[in-house]
Every structure is written in structure tokens, then in C-alpha cells.
Design an enzyme around this catalytic site. Structure first.
Site, mmCIF file in Angstrom:
data_model
loop_
_atom_site.group_PDB
_atom_site.id
_atom_site.type_symbol
_atom_site.label_atom_id
_atom_site.label_comp_id
_atom_site.label_asym_id
_atom_site.label_seq_id
_atom_site.Cartn_x
_atom_site.Cartn_y
_atom_site.Cartn_z
ATOM 1 N N TYR A 131 -2.361 -1.177 10.404
ATOM 2 C CA TYR A 131 -2.293 -1.301 8.940
ATOM 3 C C TYR A 131 -0.968 -0.758 8.419
ATOM 4 O O TYR A 131 -0.298 -1.399 7.604
ATOM 5 C CB TYR A 131 -3.462 -0.540 8.316
ATOM 6 C CG TYR A 131 -3.634 -0.760 6.834
ATOM 7 C CD1 TYR A 131 -4.324 -1.874 6.356
ATOM 8 C CD2 TYR A 131 -3.118 0.147 5.906
ATOM 9 C CE1 TYR A 131 -4.498 -2.074 5.001
ATOM 10 C CE2 TYR A 131 -3.281 -0.051 4.548
ATOM 11 C CZ TYR A 131 -3.972 -1.162 4.098
ATOM 12 O OH TYR A 131 -4.135 -1.370 2.753
ATOM 13 N N SER A 136 0.864 -1.177 0.000
ATOM 14 C CA SER A 136 0.000 0.000 0.000
ATOM 15 C C SER A 136 0.895 1.219 0.000
ATOM 16 O O SER A 136 2.084 1.142 0.364
ATOM 17 C CB SER A 136 -0.875 0.002 1.263
ATOM 18 O OG SER A 136 -1.507 1.253 1.472
#
Length: 263
Positions: free
Chosen positions: A158, A145
Site C-alpha cells: 500500500y 494517502s
């Protein structure tokens, strides 16, 4: 399609919807045989399998493995090897999200995100790498990401997991550098998926603006392009990394983020 993956086999985690399904579709269209993994309503899973089957012919293998459990990851990899004959390509895509200030972050959410978003990648690579080494060919693509490269508030687990994915990618890449195997990470920004699009109307209501303004000025505030990344764009990068002429690309964290991490 160029059938650049003709004769290859692939396991794509989290592939019953979203980015993972787009990658599985792209692989099948390029000639690979694909095994799916993921959760969802039975109808959605059946539709995803049927869509792939229509392209590659025959039944599409599927695993419902809970990737938070190492033994389930190992079994999924063994089942994929049995169903496909071998696994040439591994795409670690499955992931979950939860947002909260650090001091309020539920410990069980931290553990689950680290297990699924990071540790499952390690366990799958560990299980399938020996076969790739024996054949002296393999492609490992980890879907990280933009948050594997930069941070945002309230996403401690995350961001930590995705930074870990980038680190794991680099480590594996160095270890396999003198083989026919590569390991790379793709780092998307905000990707258009049903779950992501569902965040727009509440933002619009909260800030008293139109959905268009909520998208560009709030959700995509860090994305200079002010547009979604499309799942097909991520899938296209995955196809390239697994196809011909990509063998020198190894250990890279490739941004598809509309300029987010360039700022």
C-alpha cells in the site's frame, strides 16, 4: 451548491461507496454528469446509482470494470466517453489494502495492490489524456494517502503504491503544465468509512480499552487531530481542484490528515 462543475463530465473509480461515492455526489451536486465504477452488493450499487441519478437526472452510467486488468480499465474509459460524450474529469480513487510483515507478504496481494492502487491510475490517465489535450481542458485527481508521503509498518504494498501515485501525479503534471489540464493528488489520513470504523471494536478488545480510547490512542495514534477525516472533506477538496480558480494548482500532493504528516 455553486454549480461550479456545470456542464462537466466525470469518471470516478471506486465510487459505489466511501470516499469515491462522496466525491461523485459532490460532483453531481455541483452540476457535473458522473459515471460510477466499483464493486459491491447489487442493492448497494443500485442505491448509489439512484442517489446520483436523483441529483443529475437521467440514468447514472456505471462500470463494473476490474481495475486490476489493464484492458478492463481501457474499456471502462471508452465506455465512459461513450456514455458521457467526453470525460473532462478523472478521479482515480479505487484501492484495496492488506497488512503483513514484508517477509510474509503474499506475492499475489502485492501484485493486486500495485495493480489496483497504482497501475490502474496510469492506464486510465493514458486512455483519457488524449481527449483532454484535444479539448485543452481536463482535471485529474488521484486519491493517494498520507501513506503516499510517509510510511507505516506492515503496509509494504500500500505504501509503495501510494508513493507511486504521488510520483505519477507529479510526472503527469509536468507533462501537461502548459495546457489547460492539471493533475493533483489528495492524501487523506484515516477517513471515516464503514470499513475503517469496523477496525475500532477489535482494537478495543485487543487492548482492553473503550472504543473511544481505541480510536484516539491506537487507530489514530499518528493523527494529531484525534478525529476521523470525513468523506465530505475529501470530496470538498476534489471539487475545488476541478472547479474555477484551481488552474495553477498542479502536481500537488494535498494532505487532509489532521496534522499527521506535519509531525
Amino acid at each position: 451548491m455553486n454549480h461550479s462543475l456545470q456542464g462537466r463530465t466525470a469518471l470516478v473509480t471506486g465510487s459505489t461507496s466511501g470516499i469515491g461515492h462522496a466525491i461523485a455526489l459532490a460532483f453531481a451536486r455541483e452540476g457535473a454528469r458522473v459515471m460510477l465504477n466499483g464493486f459491491g452488493p447489487p442493492g448497494q450499487i443500485a442505491a448509489a446509482r439512484a442517489e446520483i441519478a436523483a441529483i443529475q437526472g437521467g440514468e447514472t452510467p456505471y462500470s463494473d470494470a476490474d481495475l486490476s486488468k489493464p484492458e478492463a480499465v481501457r474499456k471502462m474509459c471508452a465506455d465512459a466517453t461513450a456514455a458521457l460524450g467526453q470525460v473532462d474529469i478523472l478521479v482515480n480513487n479505487a484501492g484495496i489494502q492488506f497488512t503483513s510483515p514484508v517477509e510474509e507478504f503474499p506475492e499475489e496481494k502485492w501484485d493486486a495492490i500495485l495493480a489496483i492502487n497504482l497501475s490502474s491510475n496510469f492506464h486510465a490517465i493514458k486512455a483519457l489524456l488524449p481527449g483532454m489535450k484535444a479539448r485543452n481542458w481536463g482535471r485529474i485527481v488521484n486519491i493517494a494517502s498520507a501513506h503516499g508521503l510517509v510510511a507505516s509498518p506492515f503496509k509494504a504494498a500500500y505504501v509503495t503504491a501510494k508513493h507511486g501515485v504521488v510520483g505519477l501525479t507529479k510526472t503527469v503534471a509536468i507533462e501537461v503544465a502548459r495546457t489547460g489540464i492539471t493533475c493533483n493528488a489528495i492524501c487523506p489520513g484515516f477517513v471515516r468509512t464503514p470499513l475503517a470504523e469496523a477496525q475500532v471494536p477489535p482494537l478495543a478488545r485487543t487492548h482492553g480499552v473503550s472504543e473511544e480510547v481505541a480510536l484516539t490512542d491506537y487507530l489514530l495514534a499518528k493523527q494529531p487531530s484525534k478525529r476521523w477525516v470525513e468523506v465530505e472533506e475529501v470530496a470538498g477538496m476534489a471539487v475545488y481542484l476541478c472547479g474555477p480558480n484551481s488552474g495553477a494548482v498542479n502536481g500537488s500532493a494535498l494532505s487532509i490528515d489532521g496534522g499527521w504528516t506535519a509531525a
